[in-house]
Design an enzyme around this catalytic site. Sequence first.
Site, PDB file in Angstrom:
ATOM      1  N   HIS A 285      24.397  -2.722   1.596  1.00 57.96           N
ATOM      2  CA  HIS A 285      25.147  -2.335   2.798  1.00 57.96           C
ATOM      3  C   HIS A 285      26.625  -2.156   2.463  1.00 57.96           C
ATOM      4  O   HIS A 285      27.248  -1.152   2.846  1.00 57.96           O
ATOM      5  CB  HIS A 285      24.971  -3.413   3.867  1.00 57.96           C
ATOM      6  CG  HIS A 285      25.878  -3.269   5.055  1.00 57.96           C
ATOM      7  ND1 HIS A 285      25.478  -2.686   6.240  1.00 57.96           N
ATOM      8  CD2 HIS A 285      27.180  -3.630   5.240  1.00 57.96           C
ATOM      9  CE1 HIS A 285      26.481  -2.692   7.100  1.00 57.96           C
ATOM     10  NE2 HIS A 285      27.531  -3.263   6.526  1.00 57.96           N
ATOM     11  N   GLU A 286      27.198  -3.119   1.746  1.00 56.93           N
ATOM     12  CA  GLU A 286      28.616  -3.034   1.407  1.00 56.93           C
ATOM     13  C   GLU A 286      28.889  -1.884   0.441  1.00 56.93           C
ATOM     14  O   GLU A 286      29.925  -1.209   0.537  1.00 56.93           O
ATOM     15  CB  GLU A 286      29.097  -4.365   0.804  1.00 56.93           C
ATOM     16  CG  GLU A 286      28.977  -5.560   1.743  1.00 56.93           C
ATOM     17  CD  GLU A 286      29.703  -5.361   3.059  1.00 56.93           C
ATOM     18  OE1 GLU A 286      30.674  -4.571   3.098  1.00 56.93           O
ATOM     19  OE2 GLU A 286      29.307  -5.973   4.065  1.00 56.93           O
TER      20      GLU A 286
ATOM     21  N   HIS B 110      29.243   1.294   2.369  1.00 57.39           N
ATOM     22  CA  HIS B 110      30.597   1.451   2.920  1.00 57.39           C
ATOM     23  C   HIS B 110      31.525   2.050   1.865  1.00 57.39           C
ATOM     24  O   HIS B 110      32.376   2.899   2.175  1.00 57.39           O
ATOM     25  CB  HIS B 110      31.150   0.093   3.364  1.00 57.39           C
ATOM     26  CG  HIS B 110      30.726  -0.318   4.732  1.00 57.39           C
ATOM     27  ND1 HIS B 110      30.818   0.522   5.825  1.00 57.39           N
ATOM     28  CD2 HIS B 110      30.217  -1.491   5.212  1.00 57.39           C
ATOM     29  CE1 HIS B 110      30.389  -0.108   6.908  1.00 57.39           C
ATOM     30  NE2 HIS B 110      30.021  -1.328   6.559  1.00 57.39           N
TER      31      HIS B 110
ATOM     32  N   GLU C 217      28.627   1.294  10.979  1.00 59.71           N
ATOM     33  CA  GLU C 217      27.807   0.129  10.623  1.00 59.71           C
ATOM     34  C   GLU C 217      26.337   0.527  10.569  1.00 59.71           C
ATOM     35  O   GLU C 217      25.599   0.108   9.666  1.00 59.71           O
ATOM     36  CB  GLU C 217      28.015  -0.999  11.630  1.00 59.71           C
ATOM     37  CG  GLU C 217      29.322  -1.748  11.463  1.00 59.71           C
ATOM     38  CD  GLU C 217      29.476  -2.366  10.080  1.00 59.71           C
ATOM     39  OE1 GLU C 217      28.525  -3.001   9.583  1.00 59.71           O
ATOM     40  OE2 GLU C 217      30.554  -2.206   9.486  1.00 59.71           O
TER      41      GLU C 217
END
Length: 286
Positions: free
Chosen positions: A139-140, A143, A208
Site C-alpha cells: 500500500h505504501e 503511494h 487511499e
Amino acid sequence: MKTTKQSTFGATIRTTILMASLSGLLVVIGALIGGAQTALLFLGIAFAINFFAYFFSDKMALAMSRAKPLSREEAPKLYVAVEELTTRAGLPMPRLYLIPQDQPNAFATGRNPKHSAVAVTRGIMNLLSEDELRGVLAHELTHIRNRDILIQSVASAIGAAITYVAYMLLWFGDDNNSPLALAGQLATFLLAPIAASIIQLAISRQREYAADAGGAEICGNPESLASALLRLEQGATAMPMQVNQAAEPLYIVKPFKGKGIAGLFSTHPPIEERVKRLRQMRPSLV
C-alpha cells in the site's frame, strides 16, 4: 492505471496549487495585521515555508514521528519483503525507518520515488503476520509509485506550518489590545480549520482507495491488506498515538480519534469501505 508521467504531472500541479494557496493565505493575514509591509514579510515567510516543505517535507514528517533509520541487520525480513515488493512495483528501494510507538501504523513520505522513505511503527512489526505486513508495505509503495507522497508530505508540512504561524502570532501578541494579539486570537480559531481544509482538498480519499487497490495488486493478495487494515484499526483504537494533526493524513490508518479541530484533518475513508472494496477484488486477482 495512470502512467508515471501523468502521475508526476498531476502531483506537480496539485503541489503548486497547494503552495500558492498557502502564499495567498499568509499574504492576506499579513495585510490585515500591518498593511503592505507586513504582507510582504508574510510573503517571504510563505516562500520559505514552501521551499522547506518541498525539499525537506520527508525529514519533517520523520522528525515529527521521531522515526529512526532502520538497518538491514535490525530488520532483515522487512528488508527482504520491501526489496521483493519494490521489484514487482518497478520502484527503487526506499529508506526504511522505525517509529518507536506501540500503536501499529505506517506511512510513506518523500518528494519522489528516488527520495522516498517508508516508516513503520514498532507495534506493526509485532502485531501483523508476514503476509499482512506485506500488504501494508505494498500500500505504501503504491503511494510512492502514484506520486502521492509529494502532495501528502507537502500538505502535511504546510498544514503544520500554518497552525504554527497561528500559535506564533498568539504568543508574540502579549498585549491583548495589540494587532498581533487580536490576529493571533483570530488565527488560532480560524487557521487550523483552514489548514485542515487545504489538506483535505489536496489529499483526496480516492487516493487511499487507489493505494489499497495498487497494494493488493503488488502483493498479489487483497485479503492480506484487508485483514491488516482491520487489525490496524483495532490497534489504533486501543492505543491512540499522539502525532501532529497535520501529519495524520500520512498514516495508513488514523492514529487518533478525531474530535473537534483534530477531526477536521481526517482524510481517511472508513476502514469498512476499504476492506469491502479489497475483498471485492479477490475474484479478479485469483
